[in-house]
Structures are given as structure tokens and as C-alpha cells.
Design an enzyme around this catalytic site. Structure first.
Site, short mmCIF file in Angstrom:
data_model
loop_
_atom_site.label_atom_id
_atom_site.label_comp_id
_atom_site.label_asym_id
_atom_site.label_seq_id
_atom_site.Cartn_x
_atom_site.Cartn_y
_atom_site.Cartn_z
N TYR A 137 0.86 -1.19 0.00
CA TYR A 137 0.00 0.00 0.00
C TYR A 137 0.90 1.23 0.00
O TYR A 137 1.71 1.42 0.91
CB TYR A 137 -0.93 0.04 1.22
CG TYR A 137 -1.99 1.10 1.09
CD1 TYR A 137 -3.27 0.79 0.68
CD2 TYR A 137 -1.69 2.45 1.32
CE1 TYR A 137 -4.24 1.77 0.52
CE2 TYR A 137 -2.63 3.43 1.14
CZ TYR A 137 -3.91 3.10 0.75
OH TYR A 137 -4.86 4.08 0.57
N GLN A 198 -11.06 0.02 0.62
CA GLN A 198 -11.43 -0.88 -0.49
C GLN A 198 -10.20 -1.55 -1.10
O GLN A 198 -10.27 -2.71 -1.53
CB GLN A 198 -12.23 -0.12 -1.56
CG GLN A 198 -11.50 1.02 -2.26
CD GLN A 198 -11.66 2.34 -1.54
OE1 GLN A 198 -11.95 2.38 -0.35
NE2 GLN A 198 -11.49 3.43 -2.27
N ASN A 221 -3.87 6.19 5.72
CA ASN A 221 -4.63 7.05 6.63
C ASN A 221 -5.40 6.22 7.66
O ASN A 221 -5.22 5.00 7.76
CB ASN A 221 -5.55 7.98 5.84
CG ASN A 221 -6.60 7.21 5.03
OD1 ASN A 221 -6.87 6.02 5.28
ND2 ASN A 221 -7.21 7.88 4.07
N SER A 244 4.64 10.05 12.90
CA SER A 244 6.10 10.00 12.88
C SER A 244 6.69 10.67 14.11
O SER A 244 6.09 11.56 14.72
CB SER A 244 6.61 10.68 11.61
OG SER A 244 7.99 10.45 11.46
N GLN A 266 10.35 15.91 10.89
CA GLN A 266 9.25 15.00 11.23
C GLN A 266 7.96 15.77 11.48
O GLN A 266 6.88 15.29 11.16
CB GLN A 266 9.61 14.16 12.46
CG GLN A 266 10.81 13.26 12.23
CD GLN A 266 10.71 12.48 10.94
OE1 GLN A 266 9.84 11.62 10.79
NE2 GLN A 266 11.57 12.78 9.98
N HIS A 269 5.39 16.18 8.63
CA HIS A 269 4.58 15.05 8.17
C HIS A 269 3.11 15.22 8.54
O HIS A 269 2.22 14.91 7.76
CB HIS A 269 5.08 13.75 8.81
CG HIS A 269 6.20 13.10 8.06
ND1 HIS A 269 6.06 12.63 6.77
CD2 HIS A 269 7.47 12.81 8.42
CE1 HIS A 269 7.20 12.09 6.38
NE2 HIS A 269 8.07 12.20 7.36
N GLU A 334 10.75 6.37 17.32
CA GLU A 334 10.91 5.84 15.96
C GLU A 334 12.30 6.19 15.43
O GLU A 334 13.04 5.32 14.96
CB GLU A 334 9.83 6.45 15.07
CG GLU A 334 9.89 6.00 13.62
CD GLU A 334 8.90 6.73 12.74
OE1 GLU A 334 8.63 6.24 11.64
OE2 GLU A 334 8.40 7.81 13.15
N HIS A 335 12.66 7.46 15.48
CA HIS A 335 13.97 7.93 15.03
C HIS A 335 14.70 8.57 16.21
O HIS A 335 14.14 9.42 16.89
CB HIS A 335 13.84 9.00 13.94
CG HIS A 335 12.98 8.61 12.78
ND1 HIS A 335 11.67 9.04 12.64
CD2 HIS A 335 13.23 7.83 11.70
CE1 HIS A 335 11.15 8.54 11.52
NE2 HIS A 335 12.08 7.81 10.93
N ASP A 368 15.48 8.28 5.73
CA ASP A 368 14.20 8.23 5.01
C ASP A 368 14.37 7.88 3.55
O ASP A 368 13.47 7.28 2.94
CB ASP A 368 13.49 9.59 5.11
CG ASP A 368 12.71 9.74 6.39
OD1 ASP A 368 12.53 8.74 7.10
OD2 ASP A 368 12.27 10.87 6.68
N GLU A 422 -0.56 -33.73 31.30
CA GLU A 422 -1.46 -32.68 30.82
C GLU A 422 -2.87 -33.19 30.60
O GLU A 422 -3.75 -32.43 30.19
CB GLU A 422 -0.92 -32.08 29.52
CG GLU A 422 0.37 -31.27 29.72
CD GLU A 422 0.82 -30.57 28.44
OE1 GLU A 422 0.25 -30.86 27.36
OE2 GLU A 422 1.73 -29.73 28.52
N HIS A 427 -2.34 -37.99 22.86
CA HIS A 427 -0.97 -37.57 22.59
C HIS A 427 0.01 -38.62 23.10
O HIS A 427 0.97 -39.00 22.41
CB HIS A 427 -0.67 -36.24 23.29
CG HIS A 427 -1.19 -35.02 22.59
ND1 HIS A 427 -2.52 -34.74 22.47
CD2 HIS A 427 -0.53 -33.99 21.96
CE1 HIS A 427 -2.68 -33.60 21.81
NE2 HIS A 427 -1.47 -33.13 21.49
#
Length: 437
Positions: A137, A198, A221, A244, A266, A269, A334-335, A368, A422, A427
Site C-alpha cells: 500500500y 477498499q 490514513n 512519525s 518530522q 509530516h 521511531e527515530h 528516510d 497434561e 498424545h
């Protein structure tokens, strides 16, 4: 004046203030969840027809068949061929570096045979196999991200994935040539100009035209995130990423404009992005604050940057760099930039970060685009338990077990004893049959 928060680790309520600053929950909006659930069910039931209708409604494309929503390979190759020279060279250089880095991540199958007196002839091992088909995506609309194409597609190709299916929304039919060129360069097999829930549904369930994939990777999104959460289990997903983040640890000797721009990188973004500075030097923090004010008017996305800095940004004074590292581990960003002298010596003090940028000259933006490591990173503190996207996300492991007749007696007794304990006699008997034979 940018109303960015100022915190001091010496204050008695610092921990409370920091927790409040870090608090971010990707709360599930009920209206979004209902909409996404309906779209997923509709695409699952009606396939192509539903995908076409939603694409017409949400993206304004007047396509009446899936053929009109698929970009053929010759068009992808043409987009690559038509790029201006400098742009193509940059894209190829980035792709080459990303490929070189990820080739070092490849896992290999292994096995060994036991040679003990009672287990001789037993073979144990691990078989590594790639996924058959992956869906990528790629966001469209507000911005286009050819770098995301490279970061998602190249490690999949290195892993040996058989087929790559890319979806990318093109509102009002506007196609980004650089995104298409990146798809050609990275070896994407098919590209559909669809997006939103979709597109996730089409990849997860398959339609008459879009083949079902084994895993879906790539950001999107709130509707895309909600759809990925819902289809997990039908297919794999990489992660549900939050806004971010960047955290800069600075000793007070880096050019303050460099740090200010790193914080901007950042913040631009998203209004919910987080930019933090940890530094023991109060005077330097004021110099960075002044640089933020001075540079902001030159930023095309200054409104987004301002909102992000005021919503979730902070300039934090710490006692020393050791404490800065402890706080960074608590945040698990993250960074993380180590903008300090002899930065390599501090890396071992960092346990939790998606990516660590070492030294004053290592800006986060290089990661990046072209440094090589993947820019798909864990957010919202999840670096405490998860890792960057990599080749390993596109491969899976199968255990190998071969037990000899002699070893089945030794192992069978162990298994039977545990199975009876058990309360699972079938088994136990399954193992005992081999002993009795």
C-alpha cells in the site's frame, strides 16, 4: 512565537508531564470503524464491482472496469525512462543502497543431526521460505512517496517473494511519475490505482481482478489503518503505524539550526507528529528555540510544523547525557539522533529505538531516503518490542523434525509422560505406539 513545551527532568512532576506528552492512542473512531467494516464486507461479497464504485466515489475516477484502474508494465517502464536524469540517478542510487543493505538480512535454512547415544539419527532444523504474494500500500493524495515503494518492495524482492501487487490512490486521476518509476525500478509486478479500505479489502480477500495476497505492508490514513487491523488474521500485516517521531539527544555543540531543521523534518509530516530534544545545556536549548522561530517562516508546511511542535513537541533539559539516554529508552522513539561528540560510544546505552542516527552529520532524512536501512519503523513506543521492516518480514520459518526409530523410543517416553501429566492420553498413546513397535 512557537508555543513548544519546555520540560526539565529535575522538576518533581517531570515524569507525569512526560507521560502526558507521550500519550497517544490510535483511538478507534466508531464512525471510521463502521465505514471500514461495511466497505470490507462489500468488497468481499462483490469484488471488482465494489472496488470500482468506491474508487469512483472517494477518488473521483470515472473508471468503469478494473482494466482502467491497472497501470500496465510498459507504462511503469516509460515513467522510469522519462524521469529527468538527476531524479533517475537519485532514485537508482537510493534503490541500490537499500538493496545492498537488505541483502545482508537474508535468513538461510539450517539443520543438524543429533549424535547422542539414545537420539542418534534425529535431525532438527529450520526451513526458510518466502511469501508467495505481497500487497504494497503506497499513500497518495496529499503527498506521494516513491521512497516508500523502494522501502517496501526491495526487501520483499530480496526475500524472494514471488509476486508484488501495489495499490496507490490517485485522486482525480493524478498519477505521480516518480512513484510509478520507483515501482518499475523495484520490480513491482502489478499496480492498481485504488486506495483506502477498499484497496486493503481487495488485497486481503481477492477480487475477480486483484489477486489475494499473503501479507499487506505500507502506511496509510485512518481508514487504511482500521482496515489493516480488521483483515489481520486473514492476511499478515507489517504494523499499524502511528504518527512519525524524532528524538534528538544533543550535547549542546551542534549547530542549533541543524537540530531545529531535524525537528521540522518530522513535524512537517503530520500535526500529530512528535519532535523532541533532550539536552543538558539550558542556553543551547534557547538557541534551538530561537532557530525554530527564525526558520519556520521559510517552511512551505509551516502550519503543519507549528501545530505538531505545539501539540506534541518539547525541548527537554536533562541533568546529563546518561540521563538523556535513560529517558530515550523510556520513550523508545521511531527515530533517535545522537548529535553528540564521540557518538559511537553512546550507542550501547540505547536499547529501544526504531533507528539510531549516529553523529552530528547523520540527519534522519538520510535514513528516510537513501542511507540503506528501512524507513518503515515502529512508532508510539513499540520499538520496545518490535523492529524495522526487513527481509525477515517477507520470509517465514518452518521447523524441521525427523526422528529415527531408535530415538522415537527415548523421546516417546518423555513425550508420553508429559502428555499424561497434561491429561491428553491420545498424545501419549501416539508416542507410545512408536515405542511398542
Amino acid at each position: 512565537m512557537i508555543a513548544i513545551k519546555r520540560l526539565n527532568s529535575s522538576e518533581p512532576d517531570f515524569a507525569t508531564k512526560l507521560d502526558r506528552l507521550l500519550a497517544f492512542e490510535a483511538t478507534q473512531d466508531e464512525a471510521i470503524e463502521r465505514t471500514v467494516a461495511a466497505i470490507l464486507a462489500d468488497v468481499k461479497a462483490r469484488g471488482d464491482a465494489a472496488v470500482i464504485e468506491y474508487t469512483q466515489r472517494f477518488d473521483g475516477l470515472q473508471a468503469h472496469s478494473m482494466a482502467a484502474l491497472e497501470i500496465p508494465q510498459p507504462a511503469l517502464q516509460a515513467a522510469l525512462a522519462e524521469l529527468p536524469g538527476e531524479q533517475r540517478q537519485a532514485l537508482e542510487a537510493a534503490a541500490s543502497r537499500v538493496r545492498d543493505y537488505h541483502q545482508r538480512q537474508t535468513m538461510y535454512s539450517w539443520q543438524y543431526e543429533e549424535d547422542g547415544e539414545h537420539t542418534r539419527g534425529t535431525m532438527l532444523g529450520q526451513k526458510i521460505t518466502p511469501l508467495d504474494r505481497v500487497g504494497l500500500y503506497v499513500p497518495g493524495g496529499k503527498a506521494s512517496y516513491p521512497s516508500s515503494v523502494l522501502m517496501n518492495a526491495i526487501p520483499a524482492r530480496v526475500a524472494g517473494v514471488g509476486e508484488l501487487i501495489m495499490v496507490v490512490p490517485t485522486p482525480a486521476g493524478e498519477q505521480n511519475r516518480l512513484v510509478l518509476a520507483a515501482a518499475a525500478l523495484a520490480g513491482v509486478d502489478r499496480v492498481f490505482t485504488i486506495g483506502g479500505a477498499q484497496a486493503v479489502a481487495a488485497l486481503a480477500y481477492g477480487t475477480q481482478t486483484v489477486p489475494q495476497v499473503d501479507k499487506i505492508v505500507g502506511p496509510g490514513n485512518a481508514y487504511v489503518a482500521a482496515a489493516k487491523r480488521r483483515v489481520f488474521g486473514v492476511v499478515g500485516i507489517d504494523m499499524v503505524a502511528g504518527p512519525s517521531e524524532i528524538l534528538v539527544i544533543c550535547d549542546g555543540h551542534t549547530d542549533p539550526e541543524w537540530v531545529a531543521m531535524d525537528l521540522f523534518s518530522q513535524a512537517e509530516h503530520d500535526e500529530l507528529a512528535q519532535s523532541l530534544l533532550l539536552c543538558p545545556d539550558a542556553a543551547y536549548i534557547e538557541r534551538v528555540a530561537a532557530a525554530l522561530e527564525r526558520l519556520l517562516p521559510s517552511m512551505p508546511r509551516q502550519q503543519v510544523i507549528r501545530a505538531a511542535l505545539e501539540n506534541r513537541g518539547a525541548l527537554i533539559q536533562v541533568r546529563d547525557l546518561d540521563e538523556a539516554c535513560r529517558i530515550a529508552n523510556r520513550i523508545a522513539p521511531e527515530h533517535l539522533e545522537l548529535s553528540i561528540e564521540d557518538a559511537d560510544a553512546w550507542v550501547d546505552k540505547i536499547d529501544h529505538a526504531g533507528a539510531i542516527f549516529i553523529g552530528r552529520y547523520t540527519s534522519e532524512s538520510l535514513g528516510d531516503y537513501c542511507a540503506g536501512p528501512n524507513h518503515v519503523l515502529p512508532t508510539a513506543g513499540s520499538a520496545r518490542f518490535s523492529s524495522p521492516l526487513g527481509v525477515y518480514d517477507f520470509q517465514k520459518r518452518s521447523s524441521l523434525i525427523r526422528v529415527s526409530q531408535a530415538a522415537s523410543k527415548t523421546l516417546g517416553r518423555i513425550a508420553a509422560t508429559l502428555a499424561y501429566g497434561e491429561g491428553l492420553p491420545a498424545h501419549a498413546r501416539s508416542a507410545e505406539y512408536r515405542i511398542e513397535s
